[in-house]
Scaffold this active site. Structure first.
Site, PDB file in Angstrom:
ATOM      1  N   ASP A 256      47.930  45.347  69.935  1.00 38.68           N
ATOM      2  CA  ASP A 256      48.990  44.341  69.981  1.00 38.68           C
ATOM      3  C   ASP A 256      49.649  44.437  71.350  1.00 38.68           C
ATOM      4  O   ASP A 256      50.236  45.475  71.690  1.00 38.68           O
ATOM      5  CB  ASP A 256      50.031  44.601  68.888  1.00 38.68           C
ATOM      6  CG  ASP A 256      49.463  44.374  67.491  1.00 38.68           C
ATOM      7  OD1 ASP A 256      48.486  43.622  67.365  1.00 38.68           O
ATOM      8  OD2 ASP A 256      49.999  44.958  66.536  1.00 38.68           O
ATOM      9  N   ASP A 412      47.759  36.212  57.976  1.00 40.39           N
ATOM     10  CA  ASP A 412      48.845  37.155  57.675  1.00 40.39           C
ATOM     11  C   ASP A 412      49.436  36.837  56.301  1.00 40.39           C
ATOM     12  O   ASP A 412      50.497  36.215  56.186  1.00 40.39           O
ATOM     13  CB  ASP A 412      49.961  37.054  58.730  1.00 40.39           C
ATOM     14  CG  ASP A 412      49.577  37.644  60.064  1.00 40.39           C
ATOM     15  OD1 ASP A 412      48.768  38.574  60.081  1.00 40.39           O
ATOM     16  OD2 ASP A 412      50.088  37.178  61.091  1.00 40.39           O
TER      17      ASP A 412
END
Length: 557
Positions: A256, A412
């Site tokens: 990330d 997600d």
């Protein structure tokens, strides 16, 4: 002079970087005459067979390329570069190939297998050849939905086969002309060795007598297999290894990436998506290029960058992230995926850029796949309202040009518990993990904006629709499990894996090596991804693969 035939599709930067890493200089084919002037010619490619052949015709490359091949000059085709040597492909009916090798390219048709065939698989040599000699125990990176079919007519060309359901041709060579279905530039040290053998001349200095002998031997094997069905396995196995090859499960390291308060790009990891320390600073777990190199050297099968800053104003001005890709691809020879901000934009001056423009910039900078997240939810909502795709979504545009293997959908979802299936219009599962009030049913709600906003879209519906639009892979996160270390959400992954025919990457929740073996054994997922446990060195990649070997799960060494 080593020349690259780049017809404008996919990540050719990795091929360039691999050749540079090996110490060879490279020139580009810029006009038809350059093809016949080349000493060594490399033809890489991804995407659709028809688009590749039409592009070759439009550039005026087809005829000089046929002349080059007919003269038995050093040639290495990669992926589409192999398929175009055949007469035609089911992918593009009516579009002729170069016709050098007899036979057709077929789509994988076994309904039990995910398509594309994506990941690390082995080779089974069909005859001797310097290009692959001694590499029989290695795995190479494949990503394709169509494959060349082995027949008696093309036996003289077949250098190696690979199994995915049935056997298919994974390498060909006759004289100085060779091609491979796998991507050597994405196959680590073994792939670099294949490139080195070709570029150095070791694999193309084949005498006419040797080539003829190999061709005769191959023809006899195929003839024997067709005449004596009881001995067909002898042909299938080849002269070296009777065991079928196996597609390995992939272990993926995810980074990330976002800018910190000083404007530097750092690798971070959130606690339930919160990436700041208690003092307010962005959590800094390392520099992205350095960490990616470390994971490559430690055995990661792929590297994924998720640009969580997203640079929402205009991603094509996101030069730091593009530079991360460029620098990473110089020394990391496994597939690279990039996600974040891949959608249509209009800049401050009113210039419109499509999602295809944005993706193209990432591909040119070194990405092999792009990941679409929140935008995919909006696309599915629009498809639901229209009753189907219209050809203009980011998924459809990018898949059409670069192939479905280049499009990953990052989902997600979070659990929404209900007391009964009748309490919601969304499809539910009966869960072994009851809700806070003892609810026995739940559905998986898709979220956007880093998990901060829920939408009335189920993860299973989203995966199915995105597959229909052309996506080639699902990256399945879990907001409920993220950062927990308690293991992957097996129920979520099983539900999505059962609903689609494309590969699924399990993500969120890994805390120990056993969790990887568990998700592979119980859900059928093709890959599993982790971030924080790798960044903090809590679980080495080597330990994950060692556990998988103990549990008899196919893994790349």
């Amino acid at each position: 002079m080593i020349s690259l035939l780049d017809y404008g599709a996919g990540n050719v930067r990795s091929v360039r970087n691999a050749i540079a890493n090996l110490g060879f200089a490279l020139t580009d084919i810029r006009r038809p005459a350059d093809i016949l002037a080349a000493d060594y010619l490399i033809f890489p490619g991804v995407g659709a067979f028809g688009a590749a052949m039409q592009r070759l015709e439009a550039l005026g490359y087809s005829e000089p390329l046929k002349a080059y091949l007919a003269a038995d000059r050093p040639f290495l085709g990669i992926c589409i570069g192999l398929q175009c040597l055949f007469e035609g492909s089911e992918e593009s009916p009516g579009v002729p190939g170069l016709g050098l090798i007899p036979g057709q390219v077929r789509r994988f048709s076994d309904p039990r297998l995910a398509v594309p065939h994506m990941g690390w698989n082995g080779l089974r040599p069909q005859r001797e050849g310097a290009l692959l000699a001694g590499l029989e125990q290695q795995r190479f990176y494949f990503v394709h939905s169509y494959h060349a079919e082995a027949t008696a007519e093309n036996a003289a060309w077949t250098l190696a086969e690979t199994d995915y359901g049935d056997a298919f041709i994974s390498a060909v060579q006759r004289g100085r002309v060779a091609a491979v279905q796998f991507h050597p530039e994405k196959s680590g040290a073994a792939g670099l060795e294949v490139l080195r053998r070709f570029l150095s001349g070791e694999a193309v200095q084949v005498s006419a007598a040797a080539s003829s002998t190999d061709a005769n031997a191959a023809s006899l094997r195929h003839a024997s297999a067709s005449v004596e069905p009881g001995h067909a396995e002898l042909h299938h196995a080849g002269p070296h290894h009777a065991e079928p090859t196996q597609l390995a499960k992939r272990v993926i390291a995810c980074l990330d990436v976002r800018s910190n308060d000083a404007g530097d790009l750092v690798v971070t990891k959130g606690d339930q998506y919160d990436v700041r320390e208690s003092g307010g600073e962005v959590r800094n777990l390392g520099k992205p290029v350095e960490l990616a190199r470390r994971y490559y050297e430690e055995g990661a099968d792929e590297i994924t960058f998720l640009n969580i800053t997203a640079f929402r104003d205009f991603p094509l001005s996101d030069q730091p992230m593009l530079e991360v890709l460029r620098r990473t691809s110089e020394n990391v020879f496994v597939p690279l995926t990039i996600g974040g901000g891949i959608r249509a934009f209009t800049d401050a001056e009113g210039h419109a850029y499509s999602a295809l423009d944005v993706a193209g910039e990432y591909f040119r900078s070194g990405a092999d796949k792009i990941s679409i997240g929140s935008e995919a939810v909006a696309i599915v909502e629009a498809v639901r309202a229209r009753g189907g795709g219209d050809g203009h979504s980011a998924i459809e545009q990018i898949a059409r040009v670069y192939g479905n293997q280049a499009v990953v959908i990052s989902v997600d979802p979070r659990r929404v518990y209900v007391r009964s299936p009748e309490a919601t219009e969304r499809p539910v599962i009966e869960t072994a993990i009851p809700g806070p009030n003892g609810e026995r049913f739940c559905w998986f709600q898709c979220t956007v904006k880093g998990g901060r906003e829920g939408r009335d879209v189920d993860a299973v519906e989203l995966a199915r629709v995105c597959e229909q639009l052309g996506a080639g892979e699902i990256l399945l996160n879990s907001i409920d499990r993220d950062g927990s270390g308690s293991g992957f959400d097996l129920e979520l992954i099983s539900a999505v894996r059962a609903a689609v025919g494309i590969p699924v990457i399990a993500s969120s929740g890994a805390g120990e090596p056993a969790h990887f073996s568990e998700v592979f054994a119980r859900t059928g997922a093709e890959a599993a991804l982790a971030a924080g446990i790798f960044h903090r060195r809590e679980v080495p990649i080597a330990a994950v693969k060692a556990r998988m070997r103990v549990d008899r799960i196919a893994v790349r060494d």
